[in-house]
Design an enzyme around this catalytic site. Structure first.
Site, PDB file in Angstrom:
ATOM      1  N   HIS A   1      -8.509  24.956  43.179  1.00 58.31           N
ATOM      2  CA  HIS A   1      -9.609  24.725  42.071  1.00 58.31           C
ATOM      3  C   HIS A   1     -10.982  24.695  43.057  1.00 58.31           C
ATOM      4  O   HIS A   1     -10.936  23.933  43.818  1.00 58.31           O
ATOM      5  CB  HIS A   1      -9.436  23.607  41.079  1.00 58.31           C
ATOM      6  CG  HIS A   1      -8.202  24.183  40.223  1.00 58.31           C
ATOM      7  ND1 HIS A   1      -7.998  23.385  39.128  1.00 58.31           N
ATOM      8  CD2 HIS A   1      -7.250  25.274  40.153  1.00 58.31           C
ATOM      9  CE1 HIS A   1      -7.015  24.133  38.420  1.00 58.31           C
ATOM     10  NE2 HIS A   1      -6.553  25.079  39.046  1.00 58.31           N
TER      11      HIS A   1
ATOM     12  N   GLU B   1     -13.244  22.456  42.424  1.00 61.71           N
ATOM     13  CA  GLU B   1     -13.495  21.029  42.613  1.00 61.71           C
ATOM     14  C   GLU B   1     -12.812  20.592  43.839  1.00 61.71           C
ATOM     15  O   GLU B   1     -13.238  19.881  44.724  1.00 61.71           O
ATOM     16  CB  GLU B   1     -13.108  19.982  41.397  1.00 61.71           C
ATOM     17  CG  GLU B   1     -13.658  20.310  40.066  1.00 61.71           C
ATOM     18  CD  GLU B   1     -12.781  21.370  39.221  1.00 61.71           C
ATOM     19  OE1 GLU B   1     -12.361  22.378  39.829  1.00 61.71           O
ATOM     20  OE2 GLU B   1     -12.528  21.102  38.219  1.00 61.71           O
TER      21      GLU B   1
ATOM     22  N   CYS C   1      -9.427  19.601  35.782  1.00 64.56           N
ATOM     23  CA  CYS C   1      -7.710  19.543  35.538  1.00 64.56           C
ATOM     24  C   CYS C   1      -7.381  18.390  35.886  1.00 64.56           C
ATOM     25  O   CYS C   1      -8.106  17.515  36.551  1.00 64.56           O
ATOM     26  CB  CYS C   1      -7.076  20.797  35.818  1.00 64.56           C
ATOM     27  SG  CYS C   1      -6.978  20.636  37.850  1.00 64.56           S
TER      28      CYS C   1
ATOM     29  N   CYS D   1      -7.262  18.120  39.830  1.00 64.49           N
ATOM     30  CA  CYS D   1      -8.572  17.874  40.399  1.00 64.49           C
ATOM     31  C   CYS D   1      -9.057  16.278  40.237  1.00 64.49           C
ATOM     32  O   CYS D   1      -9.687  15.861  41.118  1.00 64.49           O
ATOM     33  CB  CYS D   1      -9.595  18.924  39.859  1.00 64.49           C
ATOM     34  SG  CYS D   1      -9.224  20.348  40.618  1.00 64.49           S
TER      35      CYS D   1
HETATM   36  O1  LIG Z   1     -10.924  22.283  36.646  1.00 67.59           O
HETATM   37  C1  LIG Z   1     -10.570  23.858  36.816  1.00 67.59           C
HETATM   38  N1  LIG Z   1     -11.393  24.320  38.088  1.00 67.59           N
HETATM   39  C2  LIG Z   1     -11.030  25.468  38.442  1.00 67.59           C
HETATM   40  O2  LIG Z   1     -11.453  25.937  39.463  1.00 67.59           O
HETATM   41  N2  LIG Z   1     -10.150  26.291  37.538  1.00 67.59           N
HETATM   42  C3  LIG Z   1      -9.776  27.399  37.968  1.00 67.59           C
HETATM   43  C4  LIG Z   1      -8.438  28.042  38.267  1.00 67.59           C
HETATM   44  C5  LIG Z   1      -8.333  29.334  37.902  1.00 67.59           C
HETATM   45  O3  LIG Z   1      -8.812  30.207  38.972  1.00 67.59           O
HETATM   46  C6  LIG Z   1      -9.313  29.416  36.666  1.00 67.59           C
HETATM   47  C7  LIG Z   1      -8.617  29.005  35.375  1.00 67.59           C
HETATM   48  O4  LIG Z   1      -8.150  30.353  34.943  1.00 67.59           O
HETATM   49  P1  LIG Z   1      -7.845  30.705  33.301  1.00 67.59           P
HETATM   50  O5  LIG Z   1      -9.064  30.315  32.769  1.00 67.59           O
HETATM   51  O6  LIG Z   1      -7.818  32.188  33.264  1.00 67.59           O
HETATM   52  O7  LIG Z   1      -6.555  29.862  32.919  1.00 67.59           O
HETATM   53  O8  LIG Z   1     -10.374  28.433  37.064  1.00 67.59           O
HETATM   54  C8  LIG Z   1      -9.521  25.702  36.368  1.00 67.59           C
HETATM   55  C9  LIG Z   1      -9.788  24.577  36.180  1.00 67.59           C
HETATM   56  C10 LIG Z   1      -8.952  23.811  35.001  1.00 67.59           C
HETATM   57  O9  LIG Z   1     -10.065  23.190  34.222  1.00 67.59           O
HETATM   58 ZN   LIG Z   2      -8.351  21.608  38.824  1.00 68.81          ZN
END
Ligand SMILES: O=c1[nH]c(=O)n([C@H]2C[C@H](O)[C@@H](COP(=O)(O)O)O2)cc1CO
Ligand SMILES: [Zn+2]
Length: 164
Positions: free
Chosen positions: A82, A84, A108, A111
């Protein structure tokens, strides 16, 4: 007599600057569905680190899966780092104690753990599209308990246009 020239008035605010940098970082993401960007800033407004969501080093964007559905091993979720966490891990300068995190999507629960343990004290987020998921509810529960403040970025509506 010296002519007094006024400073520019239409410069971008700190919040526009840091959220802009976070969003620009997100534009590097190869994720076809959600491009997330993060920017970590010191208490005295210096940019310390940036990140976006993507596969770890050595894990090819062309070989690992970008699918959202299917067998767990065939979806991105087991592999993607992710934004973060990437921003936290990209920082090699020492402590992030007291820092602020600008991020285009609410962090999430995984993170949130990293944010808390790194000593980040403030999260400024833009989108909260997963607010009803257990992951984000757990994230807020942990940040509330740990004293991490979070607030939604107030979009100014300013269009920041850069031609590169
Ligand atoms: O906090 C976050 N930070 C982050 O970088 N992500 C990324 C993981 C995935 O590559 C994408 C989420 O994918 P999707 O929306 O298709 O479920 O975003 C997802 C979250 C979830 O909140
Ligand atoms: Zn995350």
């Amino acid at each position: 007599m010296a002519v007094h020239i006024q400073k520019r008035q239409d410069y971008i605010s700190w919040d526009e600057y840091f959220m802009g940098v976070a969003m620009l970082s997100g534009m590097r993401s190869k994720d076809p569905n959600s491009q997330v960007g993060a920017c970590i800033v010191s208490e005295d407004n210096k940019i310390l680190s940036m990140g976006y969501n993507g596969f770890p080093k050595g894990c090819s964007d062309d070989e690992f899966p970008w699918a959202r559905e299917g067998e767990p091993l065939d979806t991105k979720y087991l592999y993607v780092t992710h934004s973060e966490l990437n921003a936290i891990l990209n920082y090699r300068g020492g402590s992030l104690e007291g820092a602020k995190l600008y991020v285009s999507l609410f962090p999430c629960n995984e993170c949130a753990k990293a944010i808390i343990q790194a000593g980040i004290k403030t999260v400024i987020y833009d989108c909260d599209k997963y607010e009803h998921t257990p992951s984000v509810i757990a994230s807020k529960r942990m940040m509330d308990a740990a004293g991490v403040r979070y607030y939604k970025y107030k979009r100014s509506g300013r269009k920041i246009d850069i031609t590169v």
